[in-house]
Design a protein around this motif. Structure first.
Motif, mmCIF file in Angstrom:
data_model
loop_
_atom_site.group_PDB
_atom_site.id
_atom_site.type_symbol
_atom_site.label_atom_id
_atom_site.label_comp_id
_atom_site.label_asym_id
_atom_site.label_seq_id
_atom_site.Cartn_x
_atom_site.Cartn_y
_atom_site.Cartn_z
ATOM 1 N N ARG A 24 0.848 -1.200 0.000
ATOM 2 C CA ARG A 24 0.000 0.000 0.000
ATOM 3 C C ARG A 24 0.880 1.246 0.000
ATOM 4 O O ARG A 24 1.722 1.402 0.871
ATOM 5 N N ARG A 29 -3.205 3.625 -2.933
ATOM 6 C CA ARG A 29 -3.120 2.622 -4.008
ATOM 7 C C ARG A 29 -2.554 1.325 -3.449
ATOM 8 O O ARG A 29 -1.641 1.341 -2.629
ATOM 9 N N GLU A 30 -3.091 0.188 -3.896
ATOM 10 C CA GLU A 30 -2.618 -1.121 -3.434
ATOM 11 C C GLU A 30 -2.277 -2.024 -4.616
ATOM 12 O O GLU A 30 -2.862 -1.907 -5.690
#
Length: 150
Positions: A24, A29-30
């Protein structure tokens, strides 16, 4: 998951099943580096209730067919998971894995530290150390586990 719950050896000891493995970034955002993954984590205590051994194995659920004669196939399978074992210690909300044997040889002889959050039957381990898949860093590695029966 809250870090406010006190983590103790007895609560951490036992078997855990991987539910989620992601990187992450600060913007939220991952990325799941192995896609859908499965894994098991074991924390064992000795007869006096002190940390003895730990072992972890994580692997992608979807891997291509294995061809032992192909270097590309060998590399793909090597990159599709990791495993290591050794001693462990708990200090506050950090667990230290003292790696003795690992699928990634450069981890052997090192101490990998993970921040611990434990809530009910859920365990979250996090680190900001760069991963071999993305060595440039800048993200947090998150592994979420649920209590598993041996």
């Amino acid at each position: 998951m809250s870090r406010e719950n006190a983590v103790n050896l007895a609560a951490l000891a036992g078997a855990w099943r991987l539910e989620r493995f992601v990187y992450r970034w600060p913007d939220g955002r991952e990325l799941a580096p192995l896609g859908e993954a499965r894994g098991q984590l074991l924390y064992l205590l000795d007869g006096d209730g002190e940390p003895a051994r730990m072992a972890v194995q994580v692997a992608a659920c979807r891997r291509p067919p294995f061809d032992p004669a192909s270097e590309a196939s060998l590399a793909a399978h090597f990159q599709s998971g990791f495993a290591y074992t050794g001693g462990w210690a708990l200090e506050g909300d950090a667990v230290h894995h003292d790696v003795e044997i690992a699928s990634l040889p450069f981890w052997e002889g090192t101490r990998l530290t993970r921040q611990v959050a434990l809530e009910g039957g859920r365990l979250q381990l996090t680190t900001e150390e760069p991963s071999p898949q993305l060595p440039e860093g800048g993200y947090m590695t998150i592994l979420e586990w649920t209590r598993d029966a041996l």
